[in-house]
Design a protein around this motif. Structure first.
Motif, PDB file in Angstrom:
ATOM      1  N   UNK A  80       0.829  -1.200   0.000  1.00 60.33           N
ATOM      2  CA  UNK A  80       0.000   0.000   0.000  1.00 60.33           C
ATOM      3  C   UNK A  80       0.857   1.240   0.000  1.00 60.33           C
ATOM      4  N   UNK A  81       0.258   2.363  -0.404  1.00 59.81           N
ATOM      5  CA  UNK A  81       0.950   3.648  -0.415  1.00 59.81           C
ATOM      6  C   UNK A  81       0.316   4.566   0.607  1.00 59.81           C
ATOM      7  N   UNK A  82       1.148   5.054   1.538  1.00 59.55           N
ATOM      8  CA  UNK A  82       0.664   5.895   2.626  1.00 59.55           C
ATOM      9  C   UNK A  82       1.010   7.356   2.368  1.00 59.55           C
ATOM     10  N   UNK A  83       0.066   8.244   2.724  1.00 64.33           N
ATOM     11  CA  UNK A  83       0.270   9.689   2.570  1.00 64.33           C
ATOM     12  C   UNK A  83       1.158  10.217   3.684  1.00 64.33           C
ATOM     13  N   UNK A  84       2.149  11.011   3.321  1.00 61.78           N
ATOM     14  CA  UNK A  84       3.037  11.601   4.305  1.00 61.78           C
ATOM     15  C   UNK A  84       2.398  12.747   5.059  1.00 61.78           C
ATOM     16  N   UNK A  85       3.012  13.115   6.183  1.00 63.72           N
ATOM     17  CA  UNK A  85       2.547  14.213   7.034  1.00 63.72           C
ATOM     18  C   UNK A  85       2.742  15.543   6.309  1.00 63.72           C
ATOM     19  N   UNK A  86       1.762  16.440   6.417  1.00 65.06           N
ATOM     20  CA  UNK A  86       1.870  17.793   5.860  1.00 65.06           C
ATOM     21  C   UNK A  86       2.667  18.695   6.799  1.00 65.06           C
ATOM     22  N   UNK A  91       6.844  15.196   4.348  1.00 67.54           N
ATOM     23  CA  UNK A  91       7.250  13.805   4.412  1.00 67.54           C
ATOM     24  C   UNK A  91       6.979  13.162   3.066  1.00 67.54           C
ATOM     25  N   UNK A  92       7.915  12.325   2.605  1.00 64.79           N
ATOM     26  CA  UNK A  92       7.704  11.621   1.354  1.00 64.79           C
ATOM     27  C   UNK A  92       6.585  10.581   1.496  1.00 64.79           C
ATOM     28  N   UNK A  93       5.933  10.286   0.382  1.00 59.26           N
ATOM     29  CA  UNK A  93       4.924   9.235   0.367  1.00 59.26           C
ATOM     30  C   UNK A  93       5.621   7.878   0.504  1.00 59.26           C
ATOM     31  N   UNK A  94       4.966   6.940   1.162  1.00 66.42           N
ATOM     32  CA  UNK A  94       5.603   5.663   1.494  1.00 66.42           C
ATOM     33  C   UNK A  94       4.985   4.496   0.728  1.00 66.42           C
ATOM     34  N   UNK A  95       5.844   3.585   0.278  1.00 70.33           N
ATOM     35  CA  UNK A  95       5.409   2.277  -0.219  1.00 70.33           C
ATOM     36  C   UNK A  95       5.703   1.274   0.887  1.00 70.33           C
ATOM     37  N   UNK A 141       4.111  14.992  -0.860  1.00 71.57           N
ATOM     38  CA  UNK A 141       2.843  15.691  -1.126  1.00 71.57           C
ATOM     39  C   UNK A 141       2.206  15.315  -2.468  1.00 71.57           C
ATOM     40  N   UNK A 142       2.666  14.230  -3.094  1.00 73.03           N
ATOM     41  CA  UNK A 142       2.103  13.828  -4.389  1.00 73.03           C
ATOM     42  C   UNK A 142       0.703  13.230  -4.253  1.00 73.03           C
ATOM     43  N   UNK A 188      -1.987  14.810  -6.582  1.00 67.96           N
ATOM     44  CA  UNK A 188      -1.269  16.069  -6.670  1.00 67.96           C
ATOM     45  C   UNK A 188      -1.266  16.873  -5.390  1.00 67.96           C
ATOM     46  N   UNK A 189      -0.306  17.763  -5.291  1.00 66.13           N
ATOM     47  CA  UNK A 189       0.008  18.488  -4.061  1.00 66.13           C
ATOM     48  C   UNK A 189      -0.787  19.783  -3.932  1.00 66.13           C
ATOM     49  N   UNK A 190      -0.809  20.277  -2.687  1.00 65.43           N
ATOM     50  CA  UNK A 190      -1.247  21.635  -2.377  1.00 65.43           C
ATOM     51  C   UNK A 190      -0.291  22.272  -1.376  1.00 65.43           C
ATOM     52  N   UNK A 191       0.510  21.472  -0.666  1.00 68.30           N
ATOM     53  CA  UNK A 191       1.355  21.902   0.433  1.00 68.30           C
ATOM     54  C   UNK A 191       2.823  21.922  -0.006  1.00 68.30           C
ATOM     55  N   UNK A 192       3.063  22.517  -1.201  1.00 65.48           N
ATOM     56  CA  UNK A 192       4.393  22.467  -1.806  1.00 65.48           C
ATOM     57  C   UNK A 192       4.547  23.658  -2.744  1.00 65.48           C
ATOM     58  N   UNK A 193       5.753  24.254  -2.811  1.00 68.19           N
ATOM     59  CA  UNK A 193       5.934  25.450  -3.637  1.00 68.19           C
ATOM     60  C   UNK A 193       5.877  25.132  -5.125  1.00 68.19           C
ATOM     61  N   UNK A 194       6.410  23.972  -5.519  1.00 68.73           N
ATOM     62  CA  UNK A 194       6.324  23.501  -6.901  1.00 68.73           C
ATOM     63  C   UNK A 194       5.488  22.235  -6.899  1.00 68.73           C
TER      64      UNK A 194
END
Length: 406
Positions: free
Chosen positions: A240-246, A253-257, A306-307, A334-340
């Motif tokens: 599974x893929x887990x969402x990282x902390x904002x 935090x990077x997304x986790x496999x 934040x992907x 897709x991200x919202x909590x990232x400059x790019x």
């Protein structure tokens, strides 16, 4: 407009917010002691940036990119906010719309590769997760799970409620559901918050139950928000893929496999990524970070922060080249909590000898205007019975089809 936020963290003061107006580099400077007898300090520069939404015009869709030999087309449009997908053995395509509280059936009666009818087959408040199993469609809402028999024409019989007491949704209310090789029902339950000590032990977990909803138990915990998951077709191991902390910066935090194993703790909210400490949340009682790290199962791979991985499916069709078989496809909303911006694409997760090894882009091009605009945020994903790949976009109400060859 970019908003730049600097976070200051203190052991006694808790979490404070200071707004700054500089374009300085992202900072993550920290001093994190093991116990409360020393102060905790950390400074993080965080961004809010949401690309503008534009229409999914024919011209925009034509410029989407996939590897050579693949074709991307609009499978269906004007669908509201389609989220998760499920395909029956007969080729009936179902999608959920959590905002509308509906499950919709798409049928292709003339087998031309495009649906020619759209029918609402269930009305359930906040319907989201979908799974086809043993002739039934299973539907997960925030707190409930239902099953409904699938009729020959793809319509559904009366939904039967199997579960009515899943935890409250909070920040992560998008439940997903699937059935494993063991014939058991697996349900994902995200955290109620970005990072906190949950009061309900079933939050931030994957649950397992019998197909009728009985015997529910926690299968794995310490998972902030695992939405996309599935079993490797050969090894039958669960990933599974887990969402990282904002709010830990552009690159954290990077997304986790994760390989999801019964009884394992994946660290949230105290340990993240490759064994890093979350400065805002300390393990409770006398437990130190190091002690919590020792019982944490770390990810096998990580992906750009934040992907927002949403859907995951292993490719078990025969229409893609043989090298794709038993690899996984993942939607990055897709991200919202990232400059790019990061994400806004579909990626391929390579597996070798049953283990994940790397990511490659598969469908890109939803970000346009030098990353200032977007026309699609991929969410649900499924392999159709014809071997093509379907995925949803809940911004412009489109389902896309990826095919190979003629």
């Amino acid at each position: 407009m970019k908003t730049i936020l600097k976070w200051s963290l203190g052991a006694a003061a808790g979490l404070g917010l200071v707004v700054a107006c500089s374009d300085a580099e992202n900072i993550f400077k920290e001093m994190i002691p093991e116990t409360n007898d020393q102060p905790t300090t950390a400074q993080v520069q965080g961004y809010v940036f949401r690309p503008a939404l534009v229409d999914a015009t024919d011209a925009n869709i034509r410029q989407l990119k996939a590897p050579a030999g693949f074709t991307i087309t609009k499978y269906a449009g004007e669908l509201g906010k389609p989220r998760m997908l499920a395909v029956s053995p007969a080729g009936h395509v179902y999608f959920s719309d959590r905002e509308a509280g509906t499950v919709t059936l798409l049928r292709d009666s003339n087998n031309d590769g495009l649906p020619d009818s759209k029918t609402t087959v269930a009305n359930l408040k906040q319907a989201h997760g979908l799974a086809v199993y043993a002739g039934k469609l299973y539907i997960a809402t925030v707190k409930e799970v239902y099953s409904a028999p699938i009729n020959t024409d793809g319509t559904l019989g009366q939904p039967q409620q199997l579960i009515n007491d899943l935890p409250d949704g909070g920040q992560h209310a998008n439940r997903t559901i699937a059935f494993g090789p063991d014939g058991m029902m697996y349900i994902t339950v995200g955290s109620t918050c970005n990072a906190c000590a949950e009061t309900n032990p079933e939050n931030a977990t994957v649950l397992r139950a019998n197909p009728d909803g009985s015997g529910r138990k926690i299968f794995a915990k310490g998972l902030r928000n695992t939405i996309g998951f599935g079993w490797h077709p050969t090894t039958k191991e669960l990933f599974g893929l887990d969402h990282g902390i904002d709010w830990l910066g552009d690159e954290e935090q990077k997304e986790e496999v994760n390989k999801l194993v019964q009884g394992a703790d994946y660290g949230w909210p105290y340990i993240y990524g490759e064994g890093k400490y979350n400065p805002a949340d300390r393990p409770k009682g006398d437990t130190t970070y190091q002690q919590y790290l020792q019982k944490t199962t770390l990810p096998l791979l990580t992906y750009q922060a934040h992907s927002a991985p949403l859907g995951m499916v292993f490719y078990n069709g025969t229409k893609f080249p043989a090298e794709y078989r038993n690899d996984a496809f993942v939607t990055m909303r897709g991200s919202w909590n990232r400059s790019v911006p990061s994400g806004y694409k579909v990626v391929r997760l390579h597996f070798e000898n049953g283990q994940p090894t790397r990511f490659d882009d598969f469908v890109t091009g939803f970000l346009i205007d030098n990353n200032r605009s977007q026309f699609g945020r991929p969410v649900g994903i499924a392999v159709h019975t014809d071997g093509s790949l379907l995925f949803t976009d809940d911004n412009n109400g489109v389902i896309y089809r990826v095919s190979h060859g003629g």
